[in-house]
Design a protein around this motif. Sequence first.
Motif, short mmCIF file in Angstrom:
data_model
loop_
_atom_site.label_atom_id
_atom_site.label_comp_id
_atom_site.label_asym_id
_atom_site.label_seq_id
_atom_site.Cartn_x
_atom_site.Cartn_y
_atom_site.Cartn_z
N THR A 74 13.06 38.08 21.88
CA THR A 74 14.07 39.05 21.84
C THR A 74 13.75 40.24 22.61
O THR A 74 14.40 40.83 23.46
CB THR A 74 14.64 39.26 20.50
OG1 THR A 74 15.18 38.39 19.76
CG2 THR A 74 15.67 40.78 20.50
N PHE A 75 12.47 40.75 22.53
CA PHE A 75 12.06 41.78 23.04
C PHE A 75 11.88 41.79 24.54
O PHE A 75 12.21 42.70 25.26
CB PHE A 75 10.73 42.33 22.72
CG PHE A 75 9.98 43.49 23.27
CD1 PHE A 75 10.40 44.68 23.09
CD2 PHE A 75 9.06 43.39 23.97
CE1 PHE A 75 9.93 45.82 23.78
CE2 PHE A 75 8.69 44.35 25.05
CZ PHE A 75 8.98 45.44 24.60
N GLY A 76 11.39 40.52 24.83
CA GLY A 76 11.41 40.18 26.29
C GLY A 76 12.77 40.37 27.00
O GLY A 76 12.85 40.78 28.19
N GLN A 77 13.77 39.71 26.29
CA GLN A 77 15.14 39.57 26.99
C GLN A 77 15.64 41.12 27.16
O GLN A 77 16.18 41.49 28.16
CB GLN A 77 16.02 38.93 26.11
CG GLN A 77 15.75 37.38 26.23
CD GLN A 77 16.57 36.48 25.04
OE1 GLN A 77 16.81 37.18 23.84
NE2 GLN A 77 16.84 35.32 25.64
N VAL A 133 12.15 54.08 13.39
CA VAL A 133 13.25 53.11 13.17
C VAL A 133 12.23 51.80 13.49
O VAL A 133 12.40 50.67 12.76
CB VAL A 133 14.27 52.97 14.11
CG1 VAL A 133 15.21 51.67 14.19
CG2 VAL A 133 15.39 54.19 13.74
N HIS A 134 11.49 51.75 14.55
CA HIS A 134 10.70 50.53 14.85
C HIS A 134 9.50 50.44 13.98
O HIS A 134 9.20 49.10 13.75
CB HIS A 134 10.42 50.63 16.39
CG HIS A 134 11.27 50.08 17.18
ND1 HIS A 134 11.11 48.75 17.85
CD2 HIS A 134 12.34 50.70 17.83
CE1 HIS A 134 12.33 48.50 18.57
NE2 HIS A 134 12.97 49.78 18.48
N CYS A 135 9.28 51.33 13.39
CA CYS A 135 7.99 51.24 12.39
C CYS A 135 8.53 50.52 11.11
O CYS A 135 7.82 49.73 10.47
CB CYS A 135 7.33 52.50 12.24
SG CYS A 135 6.26 53.00 13.66
N CYS A 136 9.59 50.76 10.61
CA CYS A 136 10.08 50.40 9.21
C CYS A 136 11.02 49.32 9.59
O CYS A 136 10.85 48.50 8.57
CB CYS A 136 10.95 51.71 8.82
SG CYS A 136 9.97 52.96 8.40
N LEU A 142 15.43 45.60 17.18
CA LEU A 142 15.58 44.76 18.28
C LEU A 142 16.72 43.89 18.34
O LEU A 142 17.45 43.90 19.40
CB LEU A 142 14.25 43.59 18.13
CG LEU A 142 12.92 44.07 18.42
CD1 LEU A 142 11.87 43.03 18.10
CD2 LEU A 142 12.83 44.74 19.89
N CYS A 143 17.30 43.47 17.22
CA CYS A 143 18.72 42.92 17.09
C CYS A 143 19.82 43.66 17.50
O CYS A 143 20.62 43.40 18.12
CB CYS A 143 18.86 42.23 15.59
SG CYS A 143 17.72 40.83 15.13
#
Length: 182
Positions: A74-77, A133-136, A142-143
């Motif tokens: 997902t991250f790559g896309q 947000v990304h740490c928690c 990502l979604c």
Amino acid sequence: MYPSKQEPTYGAPPAANAYYGAPPPSTGLPVTVPPGGFQLQAHLPTIGPWSTGLCDCGDDTRNCCITCLCPCITFGQVAEIIDKGSTSCGASGALYVLILCVTGCSCLYSCFYRTKLRAQYGLREEPCNDCLVHCCCEYCSLCQMYRELTRRGFNMDIGWHANMERQGHMATMPPPPQSMSR
């Protein structure tokens, strides 16, 4: 012709009005600029809401499952679309995994892409700071980024260049090498 300048005293900051006079009163009416003059206008991007909430995975269970099992996909896309094809999905996903293996904290890398996405589309920094947000809630974030790009018309499965061809734009690619002929 020019407003009189008053020399500032040393040690004290000069007042703007001392050099340029008082600013014109604000009336709410358009201001005409004299010939040879200029007017600075600040361009502020429109800040709007995300198309879906952080935890709205109900309408896209396929992507949520892929993200839970292998978030690097997902991250790559997402990174390929945000970078406008300058990095590939595979390279971004591999770097995500490498950072995860070395630091154990891939959110240090992925939070910058949330910030870039917000800047490109004028989205609010919600529900809190991007890094927080990304740490928690990295998988949820990502979604949400994936859903945002999908709702903006991108087919995440085909990548940047195919999306540009599908939309009728020529993807910026270098010309093919030409061989020397006589």
